[in-house]
Design an enzyme around this catalytic site. Sequence first.
Site, PDB file in Angstrom:
ATOM      1  N   GLU A  64      23.577 -88.639  20.908  1.00 29.24           N
ATOM      2  CA  GLU A  64      22.729 -88.636  22.113  1.00 29.24           C
ATOM      3  C   GLU A  64      23.216 -89.633  23.154  1.00 29.24           C
ATOM      4  OE1 GLU A  64      21.803 -89.128  19.049  1.00 29.24           O
ATOM      5  OE2 GLU A  64      20.342 -87.605  18.466  1.00 29.24           O
ATOM      6  N   ASP A  65      24.271 -90.355  22.857  1.00 27.80           N
ATOM      7  CA  ASP A  65      24.679 -91.472  23.706  1.00 27.80           C
ATOM      8  C   ASP A  65      25.128 -91.024  25.097  1.00 27.80           C
ATOM      9  OD1 ASP A  65      25.583 -94.512  23.528  1.00 27.80           O
ATOM     10  OD2 ASP A  65      27.092 -93.388  24.654  1.00 27.80           O
ATOM     11  N   VAL A  66      24.467 -91.549  26.106  1.00 29.28           N
ATOM     12  CA  VAL A  66      24.779 -91.131  27.471  1.00 29.28           C
ATOM     13  C   VAL A  66      26.158 -91.610  27.902  1.00 29.28           C
ATOM     14  CG1 VAL A  66      23.743 -93.104  28.647  1.00 29.28           C
ATOM     15  CG2 VAL A  66      23.788 -90.898  29.769  1.00 29.28           C
ATOM     16  N   GLY A  67      26.627 -92.697  27.304  1.00 26.22           N
ATOM     17  CA  GLY A  67      27.974 -93.175  27.594  1.00 26.22           C
ATOM     18  C   GLY A  67      29.025 -92.173  27.109  1.00 26.22           C
ATOM     19  N   VAL A  68      28.848 -91.664  25.910  1.00 24.71           N
ATOM     20  CA  VAL A  68      29.739 -90.632  25.378  1.00 24.71           C
ATOM     21  C   VAL A  68      29.689 -89.395  26.277  1.00 24.71           C
ATOM     22  CG1 VAL A  68      30.080 -89.019  23.469  1.00 24.71           C
ATOM     23  CG2 VAL A  68      29.623 -91.429  22.989  1.00 24.71           C
TER      24      VAL A  68
END
Length: 301
Positions: free
Chosen positions: A255-259
Amino acid sequence: MEFIITTPSEFSFDLCAEFLRRSPRELLHQWEDGSVRKLLQLGDKHVLFELREAIGENFVPVEKGILVRVLNGTLDKEEQHQLIQYIRAWFDLDTDLKPFYSKMAGDKLLGNLVQKFHGYRIVGQPDLFESLIWAVLGQQINLAFAYTLKQRFVEQFGSHFEFNGKRYYTFPTPQVVARLTDADLLPLQFSRQKSKYTVTIGQAFANQSIVQGQLATLALADARDALMKIKGVGNWTANYALMKTFRYKDAFPAEDVGVHNAIRILRNAKAKPTVDQVRRLFRKYKGWEAYATLYLWKSLP
DNA sequence: CGCCAGGTTAGAG
DNA sequence: CTCTAACATGGC
């Protein structure tokens, strides 16, 4: 006292140090002309140590290494062993990256990144409690603000050790955190949600419903499920901790927005991928999801 | 000023 | 089971 830890050829002290320097608000380690300092608690003993890249004349027999210097006194054999293990875990020195690099060679998304950042490793958080709290602080806010929250939290509720007029902090203990309330945390600009999650995690460790040593023996899915029983620990937080603390190479916070943003930028796309698309994409990184995540993060501006 | 940020939960449909 | 509002405020 000082000694050298040898490092694999796929290890870049500079890149890992760069990660450790990314926020001036970090209190749990310090950067000072080419070296990292950190305070570690070994039993009742405070150990303040300094790391720098071992090069030149202090270093003949092996190719690469980290020079470790203990600043406050000396260690016995057992303590020295513990410190070495801590540092090896901190920089993930026992992972062989060669298979990862050969798997990623030519990969559309990661092929260039693994060359550009060769030797970059997951700088971990050996303490599960710290890892979970830090993840909660980072939920849904920008990283700079997360560091501000952490700085206030550590200053207020951690303990410190003075050496040559400087303070070196340790992270607040579960026993302390378990007793905190909104009245303690809201003034630091925690949201009610972060405040509640933080205290709940403190209680889970203080009452031993979570014990790091027990989780360490579990398979990824079981450890993740155990962590997600804590309110405030969702899939992202659990996987973040599993990656940074236990070093499951197949853990990754989908869920990581950075990824998501890293993928969007590398593809030169307008929209971020959905979580499902990320999971599908990551199938080809099977077994190395944590490192794929690390290199995607590293690609961000 | 407006949008986004290293997400998670409870509650509605 | 899936979808959504609420959380809350800094950074840019």
